[in-house]
Each structure stands twice: as C-alpha cells, then as structure tokens.
Scaffold this motif. Structure first.
Motif, mmCIF file in Angstrom:
data_model
loop_
_atom_site.group_PDB
_atom_site.id
_atom_site.type_symbol
_atom_site.label_atom_id
_atom_site.label_comp_id
_atom_site.label_asym_id
_atom_site.label_seq_id
_atom_site.Cartn_x
_atom_site.Cartn_y
_atom_site.Cartn_z
ATOM 1 N N MET A 1 0.833 -1.201 0.000
ATOM 2 C CA MET A 1 0.000 0.000 0.000
ATOM 3 C C MET A 1 0.869 1.253 0.000
ATOM 4 O O MET A 1 0.548 2.249 -0.671
ATOM 5 C CB MET A 1 -0.933 -0.003 1.214
ATOM 6 C CG MET A 1 -2.050 -1.034 1.135
ATOM 7 S SD MET A 1 -2.891 -1.274 2.727
ATOM 8 C CE MET A 1 -3.554 0.363 3.017
ATOM 9 N N ASP B 1 2.318 1.658 -3.458
ATOM 10 C CA ASP B 1 1.269 2.084 -4.378
ATOM 11 C C ASP B 1 0.953 3.576 -4.198
ATOM 12 O O ASP B 1 0.828 4.320 -5.181
ATOM 13 C CB ASP B 1 0.008 1.238 -4.146
ATOM 14 C CG ASP B 1 -1.113 1.598 -5.090
ATOM 15 O OD1 ASP B 1 -0.991 1.312 -6.299
ATOM 16 O OD2 ASP B 1 -2.122 2.186 -4.634
ATOM 17 N N GLU B 2 0.837 4.002 -2.945
ATOM 18 C CA GLU B 2 0.528 5.411 -2.670
ATOM 19 C C GLU B 2 1.652 6.330 -3.129
ATOM 20 O O GLU B 2 1.407 7.446 -3.605
ATOM 21 C CB GLU B 2 0.279 5.611 -1.167
ATOM 22 C CG GLU B 2 -1.047 5.085 -0.666
ATOM 23 C CD GLU B 2 -2.238 5.886 -1.151
ATOM 24 O OE1 GLU B 2 -2.069 7.107 -1.398
ATOM 25 O OE2 GLU B 2 -3.326 5.312 -1.290
ATOM 26 N N HIS C 1 3.799 5.584 -5.532
ATOM 27 C CA HIS C 1 4.091 5.336 -6.955
ATOM 28 C C HIS C 1 5.560 4.975 -7.161
ATOM 29 O O HIS C 1 6.244 5.530 -8.037
ATOM 30 C CB HIS C 1 3.707 6.549 -7.811
ATOM 31 C CG HIS C 1 2.279 6.982 -7.648
ATOM 32 N ND1 HIS C 1 1.212 6.222 -8.087
ATOM 33 C CD2 HIS C 1 1.748 8.086 -7.062
ATOM 34 C CE1 HIS C 1 0.077 6.847 -7.799
ATOM 35 N NE2 HIS C 1 0.374 7.979 -7.176
ATOM 36 N N ALA D 1 -10.909 -5.043 -1.182
ATOM 37 C CA ALA D 1 -10.703 -3.929 -2.112
ATOM 38 C C ALA D 1 -9.233 -3.508 -2.147
ATOM 39 O O ALA D 1 -8.674 -3.226 -3.212
ATOM 40 C CB ALA D 1 -11.578 -2.750 -1.704
ATOM 41 N N LEU D 2 -8.582 -3.487 -0.972
ATOM 42 C CA LEU D 2 -7.170 -3.092 -0.916
ATOM 43 C C LEU D 2 -6.272 -4.114 -1.596
ATOM 44 O O LEU D 2 -5.307 -3.753 -2.286
ATOM 45 C CB LEU D 2 -6.742 -2.906 0.542
ATOM 46 C CG LEU D 2 -7.371 -1.726 1.280
ATOM 47 C CD1 LEU D 2 -6.980 -1.745 2.750
ATOM 48 C CD2 LEU D 2 -6.958 -0.405 0.642
ATOM 49 N N LYS E 1 -7.108 -6.108 -4.025
ATOM 50 C CA LYS E 1 -7.327 -5.971 -5.471
ATOM 51 C C LYS E 1 -6.540 -4.791 -6.032
ATOM 52 O O LYS E 1 -5.907 -4.893 -7.091
ATOM 53 C CB LYS E 1 -8.824 -5.788 -5.757
ATOM 54 C CG LYS E 1 -9.155 -5.741 -7.236
ATOM 55 C CD LYS E 1 -10.662 -5.639 -7.455
ATOM 56 C CE LYS E 1 -11.003 -5.610 -8.942
ATOM 57 N NZ LYS E 1 -12.469 -5.512 -9.166
ATOM 58 N N LYS E 2 -6.534 -3.688 -5.289
ATOM 59 C CA LYS E 2 -5.805 -2.501 -5.741
ATOM 60 C C LYS E 2 -4.302 -2.755 -5.758
ATOM 61 O O LYS E 2 -3.589 -2.334 -6.671
ATOM 62 C CB LYS E 2 -6.123 -1.312 -4.835
ATOM 63 C CG LYS E 2 -5.461 -0.012 -5.286
ATOM 64 C CD LYS E 2 -5.832 1.136 -4.358
ATOM 65 C CE LYS E 2 -5.165 2.428 -4.824
ATOM 66 N NZ LYS E 2 -5.470 3.570 -3.912
ATOM 67 N N ALA E 3 -3.811 -3.472 -4.731
ATOM 68 C CA ALA E 3 -2.377 -3.754 -4.636
ATOM 69 C C ALA E 3 -1.954 -4.926 -5.505
ATOM 70 O O ALA E 3 -0.764 -5.206 -5.642
ATOM 71 C CB ALA E 3 -1.998 -4.030 -3.183
ATOM 72 N N ASN E 4 -2.945 -5.643 -6.053
ATOM 73 C CA ASN E 4 -2.687 -6.781 -6.954
ATOM 74 C C ASN E 4 -1.848 -7.870 -6.272
ATOM 75 O O ASN E 4 -0.849 -8.346 -6.824
ATOM 76 C CB ASN E 4 -1.989 -6.307 -8.237
ATOM 77 C CG ASN E 4 -2.021 -7.374 -9.326
ATOM 78 O OD1 ASN E 4 -2.946 -8.181 -9.393
ATOM 79 N ND2 ASN E 4 -1.015 -7.376 -10.188
#
Length: 329
Positions: free
Chosen positions: A176, A179-180, A182, A319-320, A322-325
């Motif tokens: 996370m 991801d935040e 980038h 959801a997290l 999925k976002k972080a794959n």
C-alpha cells in the motif's frame, strides 16, 4: 403398601445420588471453566507483535480463566496453518485463537482456503489495535518518507522490502505504501517476523513494515531506523515518530488489530463467559500498563461487534488487495 429396601438397593441408590451430584458440575464445566489447560493458538511466529501481546497478557488471562493457558505459535501460510488448527478443534472452549488482520485478508489473497474465515469460527472479542511502523536498515540513505520515496524513484527495484510472509498485513501495508508513493521495490517474504527483523538489522533486506512493539528496542538502539508510523495518528509509545500520512501521503493509513476467536459452534453461554474473561484480563491494571508500554490500544468489544467487524474488514481488505494486486495460489 411399603416395601423394605435391601442393603444392596440402598447402596445402589446412594451411588446413583453421588454420581448425579458429580455429574451436575461436570455438565456445567464448560460454562464455568473445566480446569483443563486452554490452548491459545497464535498463527504467527515468536517475536511478532501479537506474540508479545499474548505473552504479556498470559498470566492475567490464566488467572481470569481459572485455567492454565498454553500459548502456542503455529505460523505458516500467512496464518492459515494456525487458523486451521482452531477451526478443527472441539467447540468446548479449550482451544482458542488470537488472530490479527491476516485472518480476514487471506480469503482475498489465496485462491484456495481450507476453511471459511467467517463461518468456521466464533468471534469472541476484538481486543484492540497495535501500531505498525515503516523501518529501514540504518545504512539506507533516507530518514523520512520524502527521502525514501526519492531514493526508490531514483532506483526502481534496486531495494528489497521484507515481510513476515506472503499475503500478510505486513506485506499488504508495504504494498500500500509503494502504491501510494508510486514507487517499486522487490518483495522478500520470510517465515515470520523474527527472521524478517534479523535480516533487516543485518542489511540483507533494506525496508520493512513491522509492529512497533516488535522493533521498539531496535529503534532505540539505532540498529533500525523508523521512517514513519502507518496509522492515522502518532503513538504515545513513540510520539517522536511522525505518521506516513503527515509526511506527504495523506491517504495512507493502516494498523494491526488482534481478536480472540474460537471454533464454530461454541455455545452462546461459553462465548459470553470467554468474552467476560478476556475483557477482565486485558483491562487489568498490569496488562493495561504492559499494553501502554508496547503502544497498543485496548478496547475489547462484544462478540456481536466482533462478528460485524470481521465482515466489514474482510470487505475493506478485499478492495485493498485488489488494488495492490496481491494474489497467491
């Protein structure tokens, strides 16, 4: 017409009466504490944040239960190994689990699970939360979030981040952050917090997220450096460490929590008894002081609140993830 009783008959009635008298406490033993040891399974390794919490509360818990408490670490597969042992145990109150976020994260990470993380367990209480902290080996030329992000952007995939295992809250918290911000770094999973921290100190890996109570001594000694706390607010146990959010990533916030569960099918009276026992143990003066020193927040809730919390956390982490794959076989 009355019939005289033989000596044998009187003896038989006396034995039956004694047996019935003994059976009555036995029948209610589950509700009152059987005296048998209670097996408290931790699906994580020794040296983790939840391990420190359990061992600090163990004596008070045994006193409140009126039963010996055996704390057993059963790490593996992101907590699945230990959780499976709880799921398979008899629903008699003698086998319980002290679980963390990993329990509700795993269904979203692993394609196959040996149990249903919600239906195969009985929630007893969400006890509290523990702060997580992003740390680096002191040789890493970064002392705050801005410097670490700049370093990772300048050298994509040149640095490794450690986790306590694939799919754990520790890995997810690091993903996370990446991801935040980038940025990218390579993941190195370990079998538990202990070996992960050992290699962070040795410089085998450079970056990691870990429970504050698991690394506080290393932060004080300088063998690890704190970059920022992962929660929304600073911790009273380490007020000098700023949050990651206040250092330029305002949407980043994650913390660890810990909860007591039993196997599915625990009778309501036993669930109520165990909830009362754990609340009493964790709100005792000595345990509260130990939790304060570790930086943990203690706010034990009801079984009903725990059930709702597990459902909402499972949805949030789905959801997290999925976002972080983050997906594992």
């Amino acid at each position: 017409m009355a019939f005289p009783l033989s000596g044998r008959a009187i003896f038989g009635m006396a034995v039956s009466a004694i047996a019935l008298t003994l059976a009555l406490p036995a029948a209610s033993a589950m509700a009152q504490g059987s005296g048998r040891p209670v097996r408290l399974i931790l699906p994580i390794s020794a040296g983790s944040g939840v391990d420190a919490i359990a061992r600090a509360a163990g004596p008070s818990l045994g006193k409140s239960l009126g039963q010996p408490v055996v704390i057993e670490n059963l790490p593996g597969a992101g907590g699945i190994t230990g959780a499976a042992a709880v799921a398979k145990a008899p629903a008699d109150g003698t086998t319980l689990g002290l679980f963390s976020n990993n329990h509700v994260i795993n269904p979203s990470v692993y394609k196959k699970m040996p149990f249903d993380a919600i239906k195969d367990f009985t929630p007893i209480s969400v006890i509290g939360s523990t702060p997580l902290v992003l740390v680096v080996n002191p040789k890493v030329p970064a002392k705050n979030v801005q410097e670490l992000v700049a370093l990772l952007r300048a050298k994509p995939d040149a640095f490794n981040y450690a986790s306590s295992g694939n799919g754990t809250i520790i890995q997810l918290a690091a993903e996370m952050f990446l991801d935040e911000a980038h940025v990218r770094a390579r993941h190195v999973p370990y079998k538990g917090t202990g070996p992960m921290v050992t290699d962070l100190i040795a410089g085998q890996v450079e970056i990691g997220v870990v429970a504050l109570n698991a690394v506080a001594p290393h932060l004080k000694s300088g063998t690890l450096r704190a970059i920022g706390l992962c929660g929304a607010t600073r911790s009273p146990a380490a007020p000098e460490i700023p949050t990651i959010a206040e250092q330029g990533l305002p949407n980043y916030a994650v913390e660890g929590w810990f909860a007591v569960v039993g196997p599915a099918g625990l009778p309501p009276a036993e669930v109520k008894r165990l909830n009362t026992v754990f609340v009493k143990a964790f709100t005792s003066a000595d345990v509260l002081e130990a939790m304060r020193r570790q930086g943990n927040t203690i706010n034990p809730g009801t079984p009903e609140a725990a059930a709702k919390f597990f459902q909402s956390e499972a949805a949030r982490y789905a959801a997290l993830v999925k976002k972080a794959n983050v997906t594992l076989e």
